[in-house]
Design a protein around this motif. Sequence first.
Motif, mmCIF file in Angstrom:
data_model
loop_
_atom_site.group_PDB
_atom_site.id
_atom_site.type_symbol
_atom_site.label_atom_id
_atom_site.label_comp_id
_atom_site.label_asym_id
_atom_site.label_seq_id
_atom_site.Cartn_x
_atom_site.Cartn_y
_atom_site.Cartn_z
ATOM 1 N N ALA A 11 0.810 -1.218 0.000
ATOM 2 C CA ALA A 11 0.000 0.000 0.000
ATOM 3 C C ALA A 11 0.845 1.271 0.000
ATOM 4 N N GLU A 12 2.058 1.203 0.489
ATOM 5 C CA GLU A 12 2.884 2.395 0.636
ATOM 6 C C GLU A 12 3.654 2.798 -0.620
ATOM 7 N N ALA A 14 4.905 4.595 -3.844
ATOM 8 C CA ALA A 14 4.789 5.930 -4.429
ATOM 9 C C ALA A 14 5.080 5.796 -5.923
ATOM 10 N N THR A 34 10.745 -0.196 -3.865
ATOM 11 C CA THR A 34 10.898 -0.471 -2.445
ATOM 12 C C THR A 34 12.352 -0.891 -2.238
#
Length: 68
Positions: A11-12, A14, A34
């Motif tokens: 979910a994180e 960008a 990531t």
Amino acid sequence: MSTEHSTTQPAELAWFKSSYSGTSGGDCVEVAATADAVYVRDSKSAAGGPVLRVGRGGWAAFVASSAE
């Protein structure tokens, strides 16, 4: 190169539009990174479309070979 196709993603993430995407809006690739992987998706189906997960080493090799 190791890749994985998935419709789930952290979910994180960008997301940003690739600088290699066309300016006419039809050829847009979005990328998010990531610590251990790079995620790639087609911006036209970003909300629920498939996501390609590539390990950082595989992504680095891909980018290096694309620059040649």
